[in-house]
Scaffold this active site. Structure first.
Site, PDB file in Angstrom:
ATOM      1  N   ASP A  63      37.283   0.188  89.164  1.00 35.80           N
ATOM      2  CA  ASP A  63      38.013  -0.498  90.226  1.00 35.80           C
ATOM      3  C   ASP A  63      39.420   0.067  90.355  1.00 35.80           C
ATOM      4  OD1 ASP A  63      38.426  -2.377  92.228  1.00 35.80           O
ATOM      5  OD2 ASP A  63      39.138  -3.902  90.831  1.00 35.80           O
ATOM      6  N   HIS A  65      38.849   7.426  96.577  1.00 28.34           N
ATOM      7  CA  HIS A  65      37.477   7.443  96.068  1.00 28.34           C
ATOM      8  C   HIS A  65      37.126   8.808  95.486  1.00 28.34           C
ATOM      9  CE1 HIS A  65      36.606   3.434  97.334  1.00 28.34           C
ATOM     10  NE2 HIS A  65      36.668   3.690  98.638  1.00 28.34           N
ATOM     11  N   LEU A 106      22.840  11.491  76.364  1.00 31.77           N
ATOM     12  CA  LEU A 106      23.474  10.282  76.885  1.00 31.77           C
ATOM     13  C   LEU A 106      22.701   9.824  78.104  1.00 31.77           C
ATOM     14  CD1 LEU A 106      25.948   8.253  77.053  1.00 31.77           C
ATOM     15  CD2 LEU A 106      26.948   9.889  78.655  1.00 31.77           C
TER      16      LEU A 106
END
Length: 245
Positions: A29, A46, A140
């Protein structure tokens, strides 16, 4: 065993201190506020946020994290302006094209969690391509929550159970968990939210029932390896008793 400064360790309980959060989730955020503070477009915010992800993935690998879930686009984000939504779709494409080869090379398996039917067809193809290209990696597990909402996930899980004709007496936590978007995704040990907000915003409502939370004021584009390590260290100082003593 001595305790870390500032911790209250009860004798005999040191073994309950977790060494690492094996499963971590991040609510990314602050892109818009980062952009506003610098006088650039929200789209550039962004893009800066998309570039911040790779160092976190690399740090997660270094720390021994096995599963990393990032909240990239929520069901509520469709309510943003058409221009911002269109920019976000394009940034997802750019990010996949930029990161695919490196993610695969580092052994990262990438999967998307949430709905896909509302995404442009070309983006759905990119998402499927990334999943296919990394399907055999295991260093991962990176889960990207796209068009995701915790309440929507639970509603869809309940709908699947009803449609399957399951006997109501057989509906339990395990049955519902098997009907979630990604039943194989481990519940997070730790959820991190950036930007100073102190809420979970409809993210992993079922999966995070017993997660520890770390909130940081750092905006997501500025959230780097040092901040991530600090969150992991904060988690390691906590005790997880799951209702016990």
């Amino acid at each position: 065993m001595s305790s870390a400064p500032g911790t209250d360790v009860t004798p005999g309980l040191e073994e309950r201190l977790p060494e690492v959060a094996h499963a971590v989730a991040i609510i990314m955020d602050g892109n818009g506020r980062w952009a506003a503070a610098r006088g650039v477009s929200v789209a550039e915010g962004h893009r800066a946020g998309s570039r911040a992800l790779r160092p976190i993935v690399e740090t997660a690998i270094d720390l021994g994290v096995e599963s990393l879930v990032v909240y990239a686009f929520s069901t509520e984000n469709w309510a943003r302006s058409p221009d911002e939504v269109a920019a976000l779709m394009e940034i997802f494409r750019e990010t996949i094209d930029r990161e695919l080869e490196d993610l695969a090379a580092q052994g990262v398996r990438t999967r998307f969690v949430g709905r896909r039917d509302r995404a442009p067809e070309w983006l759905r193809a990119k998402m499927a391509g990334l999943e296919k290209a990394t399907a055999d990696r295991s260093r991962l597990n990176l889960w990207i929550a796209f068009d995701y909402g915790g309440r929507a996930e639970l509603v869809e899980a309940a709908r699947r159970l009803v449609e399957s004709g399951v006997d109501p007496a057989e509906v339990d936590e395990n049955a519902l968990a098997r009907s979630l978007y990604a039943p194989e995704m481990p519940d997070p040990d730790l959820v991190v939210r950036t930007s100073g907000e102190r809420r979970i915003s409809n993210f992993l409502l079922w999966q995070s029932a017993y997660a520890e939370y770390v909130f940081t004021d750092t905006l997501w584009p500025d959230f780097g390896p040092a901040e991530f390590r600090a969150a992991i260290e904060e988690y390691a100082r906590r005790r997880r008793r799951f209702g016990g003593r």
